[in-house]
Design a protein around this motif. Sequence first.
Motif, mmCIF file in Angstrom:
data_model
loop_
_atom_site.group_PDB
_atom_site.id
_atom_site.type_symbol
_atom_site.label_atom_id
_atom_site.label_comp_id
_atom_site.label_asym_id
_atom_site.label_seq_id
_atom_site.Cartn_x
_atom_site.Cartn_y
_atom_site.Cartn_z
ATOM 1 N N LEU A 69 0.828 -1.204 0.000
ATOM 2 C CA LEU A 69 0.000 0.000 0.000
ATOM 3 C C LEU A 69 0.865 1.257 0.000
ATOM 4 C CD1 LEU A 69 -2.807 -0.987 2.539
ATOM 5 C CD2 LEU A 69 -3.062 -0.676 0.080
ATOM 6 N N VAL A 205 -4.138 0.097 -7.876
ATOM 7 C CA VAL A 205 -4.844 0.162 -6.588
ATOM 8 C C VAL A 205 -5.935 -0.901 -6.534
ATOM 9 C CG1 VAL A 205 -6.372 1.574 -5.154
ATOM 10 C CG2 VAL A 205 -4.369 2.604 -6.216
ATOM 11 N N MET A 209 -6.310 -4.054 -3.935
ATOM 12 C CA MET A 209 -7.474 -4.130 -3.047
ATOM 13 C C MET A 209 -8.051 -5.543 -2.996
ATOM 14 S SD MET A 209 -9.432 -0.527 -3.829
ATOM 15 C CE MET A 209 -10.876 -0.929 -2.843
ATOM 16 N N ALA A 212 -6.500 -7.367 -0.186
ATOM 17 C CA ALA A 212 -6.672 -6.774 1.137
ATOM 18 C C ALA A 212 -7.156 -7.746 2.215
ATOM 19 C CB ALA A 212 -7.623 -5.587 1.045
ATOM 20 N N PHE A 279 -9.881 -0.337 5.821
ATOM 21 C CA PHE A 279 -8.453 -0.271 5.498
ATOM 22 C C PHE A 279 -7.713 0.548 6.549
ATOM 23 C CE2 PHE A 279 -9.158 -2.078 1.368
ATOM 24 C CZ PHE A 279 -7.911 -2.475 0.927
ATOM 25 N N THR A 283 -4.745 -0.920 8.964
ATOM 26 C CA THR A 283 -3.366 -0.476 8.719
ATOM 27 C C THR A 283 -2.874 0.539 9.735
ATOM 28 O OG1 THR A 283 -4.076 1.313 7.254
ATOM 29 C CG2 THR A 283 -3.637 -0.821 6.227
ATOM 30 N N ALA A 288 -0.995 4.997 4.313
ATOM 31 C CA ALA A 288 -1.091 3.681 3.681
ATOM 32 C C ALA A 288 -2.479 3.457 3.092
ATOM 33 C CB ALA A 288 -0.770 2.576 4.693
ATOM 34 N N THR A 289 -3.495 4.070 3.706
ATOM 35 C CA THR A 289 -4.872 3.917 3.233
ATOM 36 C C THR A 289 -5.196 4.879 2.102
ATOM 37 O OG1 THR A 289 -5.416 3.386 5.535
ATOM 38 C CG2 THR A 289 -7.266 3.706 4.064
#
Length: 446
Positions: A69, A205, A209, A212, A279, A283, A288-289
Motif C-alpha cells: 500500500l 490500486v 485491493m 486486502a 483499510f 493499517t 497507507a490507506t
Amino acid sequence: MTSNNKKLSLTLRIVIGMLAGLAVGFFFQFLLGGAEERNLALLGLDIPLKAFFVDGIFHVGGEIFIASLKMLVVPLVFVSLVCGTCSLSDTSKLGRLGGKAIGLYMITTAIAISLAIGAALITGPGLGVEMQSDQTFDVSSAPTLAQVFINIFPSNPIESMASGNMLQIIVFAVLFGLAVALSGKPGERIAAQFNDFNEVIMKLVTLLMNLAPYGVFFLMAKLFTTLGLETIGSLVKYFGVVLFVLLFHGFVVYALLLKSLTGLNPIIFLKKMRDAALFGFSTSSSNATLPVTMETVNKKLGVNNSISSFTVPLGATINMDGTAIMQGVATVFIAQVFGVDLSLGDFLMVILTATLASIGTAGVPGVGLIMLAMVLQQVGLPVEGIALIIGVDRLLDMTRTAVNVTGDAMVSCIVAKSEGEFNAAIYNNPNAGEKEETIDFHHLRN
C-alpha cells in the motif's frame, strides 16, 4: 451453482479476514499461554509457534501488505495532484481550495478535541486511578513554527519523495502542475501523459485491493496474538471514553457537517466509506490507506479528481481529528491520575496547541504520542504519564485512523460541492465504483 452467483463484496471479504485474524490471534494467545516459546509437533518436527507463525508468517504477510500500500502513496499523490492542478482553468481556484480544505480540517480538529475534553471531564476516567508504570517515553523535540513553514518547501523533491515527506511532495506537485497548465502545447502533451499514468496507478490500486482480506488477516492475527487483554482491563474507562468520542465524531459530527453544508444524505456517505474505513482500521495509517481513500472519493462519492487529488493527500497529512480526540482525553486522564487541576486557560491552550500542531508534526513518526507530549508540556503535565496509555494505544490508533480517513473524504465532498465539481448521480448510485472491486485474473494467462 451457476457462474452468475454474486461474489462476496470487498467489504464483506475484509470483515471476514479481520474476524478470522482476530480468532486466530486469540487462539495462538491461548496456545502460547504467556510462554515466550512453545513448540508444536507437526509432521515429526518441533515447530516454535511464536517464531514460525506470529513472528514469521503473520508478521511477513502483514508487512508485505502494508509495504504494498505504501508503495503506491508517493506516485499516486504526485501524479493525481499534478493531474488535478494542471486541469484547473482558473489558477486562483487553487487558493480557494487550499483555504477551504485547511479551514475545514482545522475546524473539525478543534471540534474533536473540544468534545474529547468535555467527555473526559464529565466521565473522569483518571479519577481514583493509582497506576505505576516502569515504561518511559522519550520526547522528540518538536519543530518551531518558523521551521514548520520552512520545512514545507522542498530543497530536493526527489529526496522528499524518497523519504515520503507528504507536505513537500504536495507543494512540488502543485507547482509542477501549475507550470504544466501554463506551458501551452508542451504542457498539454505532458498532461495527457500524466492522465494516462494516473489511470494505470488507479488500476494497480484495484489489483491490490483484491489482496486486502489476506493482508488484514495477517495484521489482525499478529496484533491479537501479542495484545495483552489485562492491559485494556486496567485502562477500561480511558479506553471506553476515547472510543465513544471517536465513534460519536465519526458518525454524528461528520454526518451533521456534511448534511448542513451540502444537503447530502450522510447515510449514503457512511455506507460508501466502509472499505476505506476498514483499510484505515487495519493499517493504522492514513498514508497507507490513501490509495483506497482516493478511489472511494472519486468513484463512489463522485468528487472530481481536480478536488480529491488535493484535499485527500492534504487530509492524510494534516487531518488529525482522531489523534486530537486521544490527546484531549489523555490530557484530562493524566491530569486526574497525577492530581493536577487544569484551568480553563489550560484547556483552551490544549485545544489551540493540538489544532495547530496537527500540521507541524504530520511527518513525525509516532505522530500521536509526539503531539501528546507537546500538549502535556504546554500545560505543565508530566510527559511520563504517556507511558500509562501506551499499552492500549495500538487498538485506539486503529480506530482513530478510520475516523481520520472518514474526515478526509467528508471534507473532500464539502469542498467539491462548493466548487461545483461534484457528481450527485455517482454519490446517490449505490453501485457506483463497485464493478471494479473484483478482477478476473484468468485472461492475463492468455
